[in-house]
Scaffold this motif. Structure first.
Motif, PDB file in Angstrom:
ATOM      1  N   ARG A 171       0.822  -1.214   0.000  1.00 36.15           N
ATOM      2  CA  ARG A 171       0.000   0.000   0.000  1.00 36.15           C
ATOM      3  C   ARG A 171       0.847   1.251   0.000  1.00 36.15           C
ATOM      4  NH1 ARG A 171      -5.319  -1.291   3.476  1.00 36.15           N
ATOM      5  NH2 ARG A 171      -5.341  -3.415   2.717  1.00 36.15           N
ATOM      6  N   VAL A 172       1.974   1.187   0.697  1.00 35.71           N
ATOM      7  CA  VAL A 172       2.863   2.343   0.692  1.00 35.71           C
ATOM      8  C   VAL A 172       3.348   2.582  -0.742  1.00 35.71           C
ATOM      9  CG1 VAL A 172       4.983   3.354   1.586  1.00 35.71           C
ATOM     10  CG2 VAL A 172       3.591   1.900   3.067  1.00 35.71           C
ATOM     11  N   GLY A 173       3.613   1.477  -1.451  1.00 35.44           N
ATOM     12  CA  GLY A 173       4.024   1.597  -2.848  1.00 35.44           C
ATOM     13  C   GLY A 173       2.954   2.291  -3.679  1.00 35.44           C
ATOM     14  N   LEU A 174       1.720   1.878  -3.424  1.00 35.41           N
ATOM     15  CA  LEU A 174       0.606   2.487  -4.138  1.00 35.41           C
ATOM     16  C   LEU A 174       0.483   3.964  -3.759  1.00 35.41           C
ATOM     17  CD1 LEU A 174      -1.695   1.866  -6.072  1.00 35.41           C
ATOM     18  CD2 LEU A 174      -3.060   1.063  -4.132  1.00 35.41           C
ATOM     19  N   ALA A 175       0.649   4.238  -2.465  1.00 33.00           N
ATOM     20  CA  ALA A 175       0.573   5.629  -1.998  1.00 33.00           C
ATOM     21  C   ALA A 175       1.649   6.472  -2.661  1.00 33.00           C
ATOM     22  CB  ALA A 175       0.718   5.686  -0.477  1.00 33.00           C
ATOM     23  N   ARG A 176       2.824   5.887  -2.821  1.00 29.59           N
ATOM     24  CA  ARG A 176       3.918   6.637  -3.449  1.00 29.59           C
ATOM     25  C   ARG A 176       3.526   7.032  -4.879  1.00 29.59           C
ATOM     26  NH1 ARG A 176       9.736   3.906  -3.820  1.00 29.59           N
ATOM     27  NH2 ARG A 176       9.687   4.162  -1.564  1.00 29.59           N
ATOM     28  N   ALA A 177       2.909   6.081  -5.573  1.00 29.20           N
ATOM     29  CA  ALA A 177       2.484   6.362  -6.948  1.00 29.20           C
ATOM     30  C   ALA A 177       1.369   7.413  -6.960  1.00 29.20           C
ATOM     31  CB  ALA A 177       2.012   5.083  -7.628  1.00 29.20           C
ATOM     32  N   LEU A 178       0.445   7.311  -6.005  1.00 31.75           N
ATOM     33  CA  LEU A 178      -0.696   8.239  -5.980  1.00 31.75           C
ATOM     34  C   LEU A 178      -0.269   9.647  -5.571  1.00 31.75           C
ATOM     35  CD1 LEU A 178      -3.402   5.962  -4.301  1.00 31.75           C
ATOM     36  CD2 LEU A 178      -3.214   6.572  -6.717  1.00 31.75           C
ATOM     37  N   ALA A 179       0.725   9.719  -4.679  1.00 31.44           N
ATOM     38  CA  ALA A 179       1.141  11.018  -4.153  1.00 31.44           C
ATOM     39  C   ALA A 179       1.680  11.931  -5.248  1.00 31.44           C
ATOM     40  CB  ALA A 179       2.207  10.829  -3.071  1.00 31.44           C
ATOM     41  N   THR A 180       2.241  11.321  -6.303  1.00 29.00           N
ATOM     42  CA  THR A 180       2.851  12.144  -7.349  1.00 29.00           C
ATOM     43  C   THR A 180       1.829  12.795  -8.267  1.00 29.00           C
ATOM     44  OG1 THR A 180       2.974  10.290  -8.860  1.00 29.00           O
ATOM     45  CG2 THR A 180       4.895  10.667  -7.466  1.00 29.00           C
ATOM     46  N   ASP A 181       0.536  12.431  -8.106  1.00 32.03           N
ATOM     47  CA  ASP A 181      -0.481  13.001  -8.996  1.00 32.03           C
ATOM     48  C   ASP A 181      -0.334  12.543 -10.433  1.00 32.03           C
ATOM     49  OD1 ASP A 181      -2.201  14.350  -7.455  1.00 32.03           O
ATOM     50  OD2 ASP A 181      -1.161  16.283  -7.576  1.00 32.03           O
ATOM     51  N   ALA A 182       0.466  11.495 -10.648  1.00 28.87           N
ATOM     52  CA  ALA A 182       0.615  10.983 -12.009  1.00 28.87           C
ATOM     53  C   ALA A 182      -0.767  10.584 -12.522  1.00 28.87           C
ATOM     54  CB  ALA A 182       1.537   9.765 -12.003  1.00 28.87           C
ATOM     55  N   ASP A 183      -1.025  10.821 -13.801  1.00 28.51           N
ATOM     56  CA  ASP A 183      -2.352  10.415 -14.277  1.00 28.51           C
ATOM     57  C   ASP A 183      -2.356   9.037 -14.905  1.00 28.51           C
ATOM     58  OD1 ASP A 183      -0.856  11.798 -16.098  1.00 28.51           O
ATOM     59  OD2 ASP A 183      -2.419  13.244 -16.604  1.00 28.51           O
ATOM     60  N   ARG A 216     -12.972   7.132  -7.151  1.00 25.50           N
ATOM     61  CA  ARG A 216     -12.753   8.518  -6.744  1.00 25.50           C
ATOM     62  C   ARG A 216     -11.767   9.229  -7.644  1.00 25.50           C
ATOM     63  NH1 ARG A 216     -11.201   8.860  -0.539  1.00 25.50           N
ATOM     64  NH2 ARG A 216     -10.537  10.935  -1.164  1.00 25.50           N
ATOM     65  N   LEU A 217     -10.670   8.528  -7.977  1.00 27.46           N
ATOM     66  CA  LEU A 217      -9.548   9.225  -8.612  1.00 27.46           C
ATOM     67  C   LEU A 217      -9.580   9.202 -10.136  1.00 27.46           C
ATOM     68  CD1 LEU A 217      -6.711   7.947  -6.245  1.00 27.46           C
ATOM     69  CD2 LEU A 217      -8.025  10.057  -6.069  1.00 27.46           C
ATOM     70  N   ARG A 218     -10.251   8.208 -10.706  1.00 26.83           N
ATOM     71  CA  ARG A 218     -10.335   8.094 -12.162  1.00 26.83           C
ATOM     72  C   ARG A 218      -8.970   8.234 -12.844  1.00 26.83           C
ATOM     73  NH1 ARG A 218     -14.145   5.185 -13.040  1.00 26.83           N
ATOM     74  NH2 ARG A 218     -14.363   5.822 -15.195  1.00 26.83           N
ATOM     75  N   LYS A 219      -7.988   7.499 -12.347  1.00 24.06           N
ATOM     76  CA  LYS A 219      -6.688   7.466 -13.006  1.00 24.06           C
ATOM     77  C   LYS A 219      -6.804   6.587 -14.244  1.00 24.06           C
ATOM     78  CE  LYS A 219      -4.200   9.303  -9.526  1.00 24.06           C
ATOM     79  NZ  LYS A 219      -3.348  10.478  -9.651  1.00 24.06           N
ATOM     80  N   THR A 220      -5.804   6.648 -15.065  1.00 26.50           N
ATOM     81  CA  THR A 220      -5.697   5.684 -16.143  1.00 26.50           C
ATOM     82  C   THR A 220      -4.693   4.640 -15.670  1.00 26.50           C
ATOM     83  OG1 THR A 220      -6.067   7.471 -17.699  1.00 26.50           O
ATOM     84  CG2 THR A 220      -5.229   5.399 -18.594  1.00 26.50           C
ATOM     85  N   ILE A 221      -5.094   3.381 -15.702  1.00 28.72           N
ATOM     86  CA  ILE A 221      -4.251   2.341 -15.117  1.00 28.72           C
ATOM     87  C   ILE A 221      -4.019   1.211 -16.118  1.00 28.72           C
ATOM     88  CG2 ILE A 221      -4.077   0.623 -13.262  1.00 28.72           C
ATOM     89  CD1 ILE A 221      -5.860   2.429 -11.542  1.00 28.72           C
ATOM     90  N   VAL A 222      -2.749   0.863 -16.291  1.00 31.58           N
ATOM     91  CA  VAL A 222      -2.437  -0.368 -17.022  1.00 31.58           C
ATOM     92  C   VAL A 222      -1.947  -1.354 -15.971  1.00 31.58           C
ATOM     93  CG1 VAL A 222      -1.073  -1.472 -18.823  1.00 31.58           C
ATOM     94  CG2 VAL A 222      -1.837   0.898 -19.111  1.00 31.58           C
ATOM     95  N   PHE A 223      -2.648  -2.441 -15.822  1.00 32.21           N
ATOM     96  CA  PHE A 223      -2.390  -3.385 -14.737  1.00 32.21           C
ATOM     97  C   PHE A 223      -2.008  -4.731 -15.329  1.00 32.21           C
ATOM     98  CE2 PHE A 223      -3.073  -6.322 -11.356  1.00 32.21           C
ATOM     99  CZ  PHE A 223      -3.015  -5.604 -10.174  1.00 32.21           C
ATOM    100  N   ILE A 224      -0.844  -5.211 -14.937  1.00 34.47           N
ATOM    101  CA  ILE A 224      -0.372  -6.476 -15.473  1.00 34.47           C
ATOM    102  C   ILE A 224      -0.567  -7.602 -14.474  1.00 34.47           C
ATOM    103  CG2 ILE A 224       1.774  -7.678 -16.036  1.00 34.47           C
ATOM    104  CD1 ILE A 224       2.445  -5.561 -17.757  1.00 34.47           C
ATOM    105  N   THR A 225      -1.056  -8.709 -14.959  1.00 35.62           N
ATOM    106  CA  THR A 225      -1.223  -9.853 -14.064  1.00 35.62           C
ATOM    107  C   THR A 225      -1.182 -11.144 -14.875  1.00 35.62           C
ATOM    108  OG1 THR A 225      -2.649 -10.861 -12.399  1.00 35.62           O
ATOM    109  CG2 THR A 225      -3.761  -9.787 -14.226  1.00 35.62           C
TER     110      THR A 225
END
Ligand code: ATP
Ligand code: MG
Length: 425
Positions: free
Chosen positions: A170-182, A211-220
């Motif tokens: 989650r901290v990793g996710l927070a780091r990504a979210l904190a930058t406001d990257a879209d 809430r955030l409506r980011k654009t996400i490319v998710f690999i799995t």
């Protein structure tokens, strides 16, 4: 305009990558290239990702997912083809612009998120901002906000080794979210987590995304994860995207035997939704209709009941042929000054278009009418007859799937129509 576009992206490793692409374009496949000592990691990948979309890339190990992802933020140059971010060709950016893109606009979250052990959770979450050169106060504010978003409020002053694996992720996710990257690029971000925690993170990502409506490319490489998260899914095999579509598209209409065998064990009832099997409401009547005209509508369609729909298609109840009949005298005239609204049952069993089929069994068992599918404003958008539902769930006998059989004694005796189908199911 699409947020992200991949246009005929090839990535070939080896001594003569360009020659590899030429061979691939001429019809050679991955195995032939491998025999020649060249690895075709990504072969002719094209897709567009819209702003606010979660686009999942799914495939087995070695299928080229990570390589494809790295071309999206310019970490790897396509051997051929191009990637457009907000309409700009990523591979033609000057090094300075590319750095700016990677630190401000695009964030990556990896599988094993490496936290700095000697920094607090807050400083770890603010690391991306530090790289951007954001002053300490603003950085800490944004990092704290991001930690709150991922459910880690109160942990700011803790050290990474005080956190569980899920919390570290989650901290990793927070780091990504904190930058406001879209654009967030997530490479197997949840794969190292225990199943329950993983599900939890998936839920949290979906909630955040609302809430955030980011654009996400998710690999799995996990099909269930792909189906849960992806607005659309690209299935990769041996470097090639073999299908792109929604989870439903892929389940209902697999592009090849390979995709079909991949999805054969998926629990369809959890992926397919009411929208995939609902039909046009056939018989509807209005609250102000006279019993005579309601009866004509019912007879035209041989239905034993009809949905009552107010102006604006708002569903207000159901009325049965039995009830309508009671209000008519022998010559078909109205006994009293009655209208449909006086005869209807205002209690309809309803569901929403995005409800998984598995969750329709209980409501379906509570009514002898078809299920009414309504939107958020209560407008009737479709109906689902019970046997349609059962057929979609695999033609299983009602007892097996847990639906109590419909009562044998039904109101009215007409034949045909969706209502009748439901009653017979
Ligand atoms: N830098 C590289 N040099 C040579 N070959 C590479 C390089 N990076 C990746 N490959 C090869 O490209 C192919 C695709 O690898 P990639 O890591 O993209 O797959 P993946 O789908 O992410 O797999 P996994 O699920 O295991 O992470 C593999 O055959 C891999 O060995
Ligand atoms: Mg990978």
């Amino acid at each position: 305009m699409s947020k992200l576009v991949a246009e005929h992206v090839f990535k070939v490793f080896g001594r003569r990558p360009k020659e590899g692409v030429r061979r691939l374009k001429a019809g050679a496949d991955r195995d032939q290239l491998r025999a020649e000592g060249t690895t075709a990691a990504v072969i002719d990948a094209s897709f567009e990702v819209q702003q606010g979309e979660i686009f999942v890339v799914m495939g087995l190990s070695g299928s080229g997912k990570s390589t494809l992802l790295r071309t999206l933020n310019g970490l790897a140059q396509p051997t051929s083809g191009r990637v457009l971010f907000d309409g700009r060709d990523v591979s033609s950016l000057a090094p300075k612009d590319l750095r700016e893109l990677r630190s401000h606009r695009i964030s990556m979250v990896f599988q094993h998120f490496a936290l700095f052990p000697h920094r607090t959770v807050l400083d770890n979450a603010g690391y991306g901002l530090e790289v951007q050169g954001v002053p300490r106060r603003e950085r800490e504010e944004k990092a704290a906000e991001a930690l709150e978003l991922v459910g880690l409020a109160g942990w700011e002053r803790s050290w990474p080794d005080e956190l569980s694996g899920g919390m570290q992720q989650r901290v990793g996710l927070a780091r990504a979210l904190a930058t406001d990257a879209d654009l967030l690029l997530m490479d197997e971000s949840f794969s190292a987590l225990d199943p329950l925690i993983r599900r939890d993170m998936q839920d949290q990502l979906l909630t955040l995304q609302q809430r955030l409506r980011k654009t996400i490319v998710f690999i799995t490489h996990d099909l269930n994860e792909a189906m849960r998260l992806g607005d659309r899914i690209a299935v990769m095999r041996d470097g090639v995207i073999v299908q792109i579509g929604t989870a439903q598209d892929i389940l209902v209409d697999p592009a090849s035997d390979y995709v079909a065998s991949f999805v054969q064990d998926v629990d369809r009832s959890r992926v397919l939704t009411a929208a995939s099997i609902m039909q046009e409401p056939r018989v509807t009547v209005r609250p102000g209709d006279a019993p005579g005209s309601a009866m004509r509508a019912l007879r035209t369609d041989d239905a034993s009941a009809a949905f009552v729909v107010a102006p604006g298609r708002r569903l207000v109840g159901t009325v049965t042929q039995e009830k309508v009949t009671e209000a008519l005298d022998e010559d078909g005239g109205t006994v009293k000054e009655l209208m449909v609204r006086d005869l209807m049952d205002p209690h309809c069993v309803t569901t929403h278009a995005d409800t998984p089929l598995a969750e329709l069994l209980t409501p379906a068992s509570r009514t002898r009418q078809p299920l009414a599918v309504v939107d958020d404003e209560g407008r009737l958008t479709g109906v689902i007859a019970r046997d349609t539902l059962l057929a979609a769930l695999g033609d299983q006998p009602a007892t097996v799937v847990g639906v109590p059989a419909a009562p044998a004694t039904g109101a009215g005796t007409p034949a045909g129509g969706p209502v009748k189908e439901a009653l017979d199911a």
